[in-house]
Design an enzyme around this catalytic site. Structure first.
Site, PDB file in Angstrom:
ATOM      1  N   ASP A  65       0.831  -1.206   0.000  1.00 21.29           N
ATOM      2  CA  ASP A  65       0.000   0.000   0.000  1.00 21.29           C
ATOM      3  C   ASP A  65       0.868   1.261   0.000  1.00 21.29           C
ATOM      4  O   ASP A  65       0.352   2.376  -0.068  1.00 21.29           O
ATOM      5  CB  ASP A  65      -1.019  -0.009   1.140  1.00 21.29           C
ATOM      6  CG  ASP A  65      -0.373   0.020   2.503  1.00 21.29           C
ATOM      7  OD1 ASP A  65       0.857  -0.179   2.596  1.00 21.29           O
ATOM      8  OD2 ASP A  65      -1.102   0.245   3.492  1.00 21.29           O
ATOM      9  N   SER A  66       2.207   1.072   0.000  1.00 25.56           N
ATOM     10  CA  SER A  66       3.115   2.191  -0.259  1.00 25.56           C
ATOM     11  C   SER A  66       2.846   2.753  -1.658  1.00 25.56           C
ATOM     12  O   SER A  66       3.314   3.847  -1.994  1.00 25.56           O
ATOM     13  CB  SER A  66       4.575   1.754  -0.128  1.00 25.56           C
ATOM     14  OG  SER A  66       4.808   0.590  -0.888  1.00 25.56           O
TER      15      SER A  66
ATOM     16  N   ASP B 134      -1.230  -6.109  -0.365  1.00 31.22           N
ATOM     17  CA  ASP B 134      -1.529  -5.508   0.932  1.00 31.22           C
ATOM     18  C   ASP B 134      -3.016  -5.218   1.109  1.00 31.22           C
ATOM     19  O   ASP B 134      -3.684  -4.809   0.154  1.00 31.22           O
ATOM     20  CB  ASP B 134      -0.831  -4.136   1.013  1.00 31.22           C
ATOM     21  CG  ASP B 134       0.353  -4.149   1.950  1.00 31.22           C
ATOM     22  OD1 ASP B 134       0.467  -5.061   2.778  1.00 31.22           O
ATOM     23  OD2 ASP B 134       1.164  -3.203   1.836  1.00 31.22           O
TER      24      ASP B 134
ATOM     25  N   LYS C 177      -1.456  -9.419   2.721  1.00 33.52           N
ATOM     26  CA  LYS C 177      -0.658  -9.004   3.891  1.00 33.52           C
ATOM     27  C   LYS C 177      -1.461  -8.008   4.701  1.00 33.52           C
ATOM     28  O   LYS C 177      -2.056  -7.090   4.138  1.00 33.52           O
ATOM     29  CB  LYS C 177       0.674  -8.398   3.442  1.00 33.52           C
ATOM     30  CG  LYS C 177       1.497  -7.828   4.603  1.00 33.52           C
ATOM     31  CD  LYS C 177       2.921  -7.527   4.204  1.00 33.52           C
ATOM     32  CE  LYS C 177       3.136  -6.188   3.566  1.00 33.52           C
ATOM     33  NZ  LYS C 177       2.718  -5.008   4.355  1.00 33.52           N
TER      34      LYS C 177
ATOM     35  N   GLU D 265      -1.447  -5.471   8.339  1.00 31.60           N
ATOM     36  CA  GLU D 265      -0.606  -4.826   9.349  1.00 31.60           C
ATOM     37  C   GLU D 265      -1.188  -5.001  10.736  1.00 31.60           C
ATOM     38  O   GLU D 265      -2.387  -4.778  10.951  1.00 31.60           O
ATOM     39  CB  GLU D 265      -0.499  -3.320   9.068  1.00 31.60           C
ATOM     40  CG  GLU D 265       0.466  -2.984   7.969  1.00 31.60           C
ATOM     41  CD  GLU D 265       0.711  -1.481   7.828  1.00 31.60           C
ATOM     42  OE1 GLU D 265       1.108  -1.081   6.735  1.00 31.60           O
ATOM     43  OE2 GLU D 265       0.521  -0.714   8.796  1.00 31.60           O
TER      44      GLU D 265
ATOM     45  N   GLU E 240       9.133  -4.693  10.236  1.00 30.68           N
ATOM     46  CA  GLU E 240       9.604  -3.396   9.732  1.00 30.68           C
ATOM     47  C   GLU E 240      10.264  -2.561  10.814  1.00 30.68           C
ATOM     48  O   GLU E 240       9.685  -2.364  11.904  1.00 30.68           O
ATOM     49  CB  GLU E 240       8.430  -2.617   9.111  1.00 30.68           C
ATOM     50  CG  GLU E 240       8.891  -1.279   8.523  1.00 30.68           C
ATOM     51  CD  GLU E 240       7.899  -0.629   7.576  1.00 30.68           C
ATOM     52  OE1 GLU E 240       6.835  -1.220   7.301  1.00 30.68           O
ATOM     53  OE2 GLU E 240       8.205   0.479   7.095  1.00 30.68           O
TER      54      GLU E 240
HETATM   55  O1  KIV Z   1       3.532  -1.201   1.489  1.00 31.77           O
HETATM   56  C1  KIV Z   1       4.726  -1.502   1.609  1.00 31.77           C
HETATM   57  O2  KIV Z   1       5.602  -1.003   0.874  1.00 31.77           O
HETATM   58  C2  KIV Z   1       5.101  -2.422   2.658  1.00 31.77           C
HETATM   59  C3  KIV Z   1       6.576  -2.634   2.886  1.00 31.77           C
HETATM   60  C4  KIV Z   1       7.060  -1.543   3.781  1.00 31.77           C
HETATM   61  C5  KIV Z   1       6.879  -3.962   3.438  1.00 31.77           C
HETATM   62  O3  KIV Z   1       4.279  -2.945   3.337  1.00 31.77           O
END
Ligand code: KIV
Length: 252
Positions: A44-45, A83, A111, A113, A175
């Protein structure tokens, strides 16, 4: 592809650490596949790196689905993790239904968080693999500082990692935590850890594509820049502009 089988290859004893990189589109997905990157993460970056938002929490399921589909089109054979965007996993039921959408878009695993074992169980019931993400949690963090420095934080991260493993995760991203804690978590778990700023004791490493390729204006202290594509693109675009302006291109 079964993401659990892919991750399981990188558990102790290590043959070699796993490589993961964030990826957001079909072009870079095909390059990463050709480069042999083990796992592509549609992180989600995406919000910051590609879409110009200030926070990862500024995007939702439509953006994640759109980009997961693009990455799958570019790398049909790669192992892809997508994500959950902020707010998409607030209840076990919501997490399960959104996991199905991400899997239909092409993700081999999703994934999430934070320590959310009930969500993990509910997603696993749909037959979808889950990767956890502990330590610094960009979706909710108020600062991007390293976490896990105090004995209390260390104990919490280790017990959360164990709880996520027991709930059915196939791997855990760690992280921005101290290297010693990354190594401790790796020893404790029977699933692989994938570190980003968590030291070389993890079973694998993940970097944000823009950091490793030098596409972004700045990068976190733990990232390694392998090339400065921003500089190279700038030079190429300036040359093109100059050629067009001076009628050097096209030549006929
Ligand atoms: O969204 C992302 O880039 C991430 C990485 C920091 C692992 O979750």
């Amino acid at each position: 592809m079964n993401a659990a089988d892919v991750f399981a290859r990188f558990h102790k004893p290590l043959q070699r650490p796993l490589s993961m990189a964030t990826c957001y589109d079909a072009t870079f997905a095909s390059i990463m596949d050709e480069a042999g990157i083990d796992v592509l993460l549609v992180g989600d970056s995406l919000a910051n790196t590609m879409l110009g938002f200030a926070r990862t929490a500024d995007i939702g399921m439509p953006e994640m689905l759109h980009h997961t589909k693009a990455v799958r089109r570019g790398a049909p054979e790669s192992c892809i993790v997508a994500d959950f965007p902020f707010g998409a996993d607030t209840t076990p039921e919501l997490a399960a239904s959104n996991a199905v959408l991400l899997a239909q878009a092409g993700a081999d695993a999703v994934k999430l968080e934070g320590c959310l074992p009930q969500q993990v169980r509910s997603i696993r019931e749909k037959g979808i693999q889950v990767v956890g993400h502990l330590g610094l949690l960009p979706q909710t963090a108020t600062s991007l500082k390293q976490t896990g420095r105090t004995p209390e934080e260390q104990a919490r991260i280790l017990s959360e990692a164990k709880a996520m493993e027991e709930a059915g995760c196939c791997a855990i991203v760690l992280e921005h935590i101290p290297s010693a804690l990354g190594a401790q978590a790796t020893d404790l778990l029977s699933i692989p850890t994938v570190g980003i700023g968590a030291g070389n004791g993890c079973a694998g490493q993940v970097l944000v594509m823009h950091d490793l390729l030098g596409l972004g204006p700045r990068q976190p202290p733990f990232a390694k820049r392998y090339v400065n594509l921003r500089e190279q693109a700038l030079a190429a675009l300036r040359s093109y502009h100059a050629d067009v302006s001076s009628r050097l291109f096209p030549t006929t």
